[in-house]
Design an enzyme around this catalytic site. Structure first.
Site, short mmCIF file in Angstrom:
data_model
loop_
_atom_site.label_atom_id
_atom_site.label_comp_id
_atom_site.label_asym_id
_atom_site.label_seq_id
_atom_site.Cartn_x
_atom_site.Cartn_y
_atom_site.Cartn_z
N HIS A 53 0.83 -1.19 0.00
CA HIS A 53 0.00 0.00 0.00
C HIS A 53 0.87 1.25 0.00
O HIS A 53 2.08 1.21 0.25
CB HIS A 53 -0.93 -0.01 1.21
N GLU A 55 1.15 3.77 2.03
CA GLU A 55 1.82 4.10 3.28
C GLU A 55 3.10 3.28 3.46
O GLU A 55 4.12 3.79 3.93
CB GLU A 55 0.89 3.85 4.47
N ALA A 159 -20.82 11.34 -28.48
CA ALA A 159 -20.44 12.52 -29.27
C ALA A 159 -21.65 12.92 -30.09
O ALA A 159 -22.38 12.07 -30.61
CB ALA A 159 -19.26 12.19 -30.18
N LEU A 214 -14.47 -2.46 -29.08
CA LEU A 214 -14.64 -2.18 -27.65
C LEU A 214 -13.41 -2.55 -26.84
O LEU A 214 -13.51 -2.94 -25.67
CB LEU A 214 -15.88 -2.89 -27.09
#
Length: 351
Positions: A53, A55, A159, A214
């Site tokens: 992580h 930290e 669009a 896609l």
């Protein structure tokens, strides 16, 4: 330390965290910096689930660990307090006797939900929460929506021409390809967006008219899970979307339609399809979906109030007729000007 310094260092946390957008699922994006005497001595961000992580990386980056006892740790999200794929970050902070932690926002995940903050305070650490809270929540809007609303974050995208049409009127013998309204920079941006979302959805009409893949081609990153909404389930099995690598899911009223390699999900036509899709994605742990059209699918999500963000490109050309663009009410969040279009981002005012 002055408030302006707290904001400055939290902005650095946000900047670091955003470098991993689209890479951390199912974890949130998090950035952290360690500051001693007003100087950053360690920093880091979470890159991928299962890896350290933010930290941990920031603390490990500090060469002289003795300095940690008189430092401030800034982190954009509440440190975890549970054992998951990695040990609790709150315990690491406490073990190094870091006296003060400044947190952008709490973590609403049931596994954390204030426990990290409580553990730090119980250990005698001074904890400040809420610095740039809105920006920190915005960064992890997909994560928070998933855990708080129990559904994926839904982004609409389309669009439209200068006179408000999403497509021209097509004849039966019209070439199967997109009707481009935007330029190359905008299309590259859309492919970047695809890398940031876990799934992408279009309707059967878009598959038939545009023959989309896609996937991600004009940017570097992973392909999203492909979703197709079709009431009949009747699609050309040779369509490009069925030829690319990755998983495709077809949501349909007719489960008898089968396409090789495609997962078919039967819909209940007594309920809105969009809500069933959102529930399926939540149950599957998918935190976000980019809805790219067409007009019928976009209108379906809008009419049911099931959207969080809409990204609308408006081009310079006039179609003088065609398929009307969706009508949408939302709060304008941002606007970007391109050479061939302008992009407006709206947020759902209904929350």
């Amino acid at each position: 330390m002055e408030e302006k310094d707290e904001i400055k260092f939290m902005r650095r946390c946000l900047g670091l965290a955003s470098m991993a957008e689209g890479l951390t699922y199912p974890n949130p994006m998090v950035g952290a910096v360690v500051v001693c005497d007003g100087i950053i001595i360690g920093e880091g961000y979470h890159l991928k689930a299962g890896e350290p992580h933010a930290e941990v990386i920031a603390i490990n980056a500090v060469r002289d660990k003795g300095m940690l006892k008189r430092s401030v740790l800034y982190v954009s999200l509440e440190p975890c307090s549970h054992f998951g794929m990695t040990p609790p970050c709150a315990d690491l902070i406490i073990s190094h006797s870091i006296p003060k932690v400044v947190i952008g926002t709490g973590d609403s995940n049931d596994k954390v939900s204030g426990r990290g903050i409580s553990r730090l305070r119980e250990a005698g650490c001074e904890v400040i929460v809420g610095v740039l809270k809105d920006e920190c929540r915005r960064l992890n809007r997909r994560f928070f929506t998933f855990h708080e609303k129990k559904r994926p974050y839904i982004t609409l995208k389309w669009a439209q021409s200068a006179d408000g049409f999403i497509d021209i009127l097509r004849s039966d013998n019209h070439t199967v390809q997109p009707t481009w309204i935007t330029g190359k920079p905008e299309r590259s941006l859309v492919h970047r967006w695809r890398t940031e979302e876990e799934s992408i959805l279009v309707g059967a009409g878009t598959v038939r008219a545009d023959d989309p893949k896609l996937n991600v081609r004009d940017w570097t990153g992973r392909d999203p899970l492909r979703l197709i909404l079709s009431s009949t389930g009747s699609l050309d099995k040779g369509s490009s979307v069925f030829k690319v690598n990755g998983k495709t899911i077809l949501f349909t009223d007719d489960s008898n339609e089968k396409i090789p390699g495609v997962i078919t999900i039967q819909l209940d036509n007594s309920m809105p399809a969009c809500r069933q899709i959102a529930q399926y994605l939540f149950n599957s742990g998918i935190q976000s979906v980019l809805v790219e059209g067409g007009a019928v699918v976009l209108d379906h999500f809008i009419s049911n109030g099931l959207w969080d963000e809409a990204r609308v490109f408006s081009g310079a050309q006039y179609f003088k007729g065609g398929v009307p663009a969706p009508a949408l009410r939302g709060n304008l969040f941002s606007e970007t000007i391109f050479s061939n279009s302008n992009l407006k981002v709206y947020l759902n005012s209904a929350g």
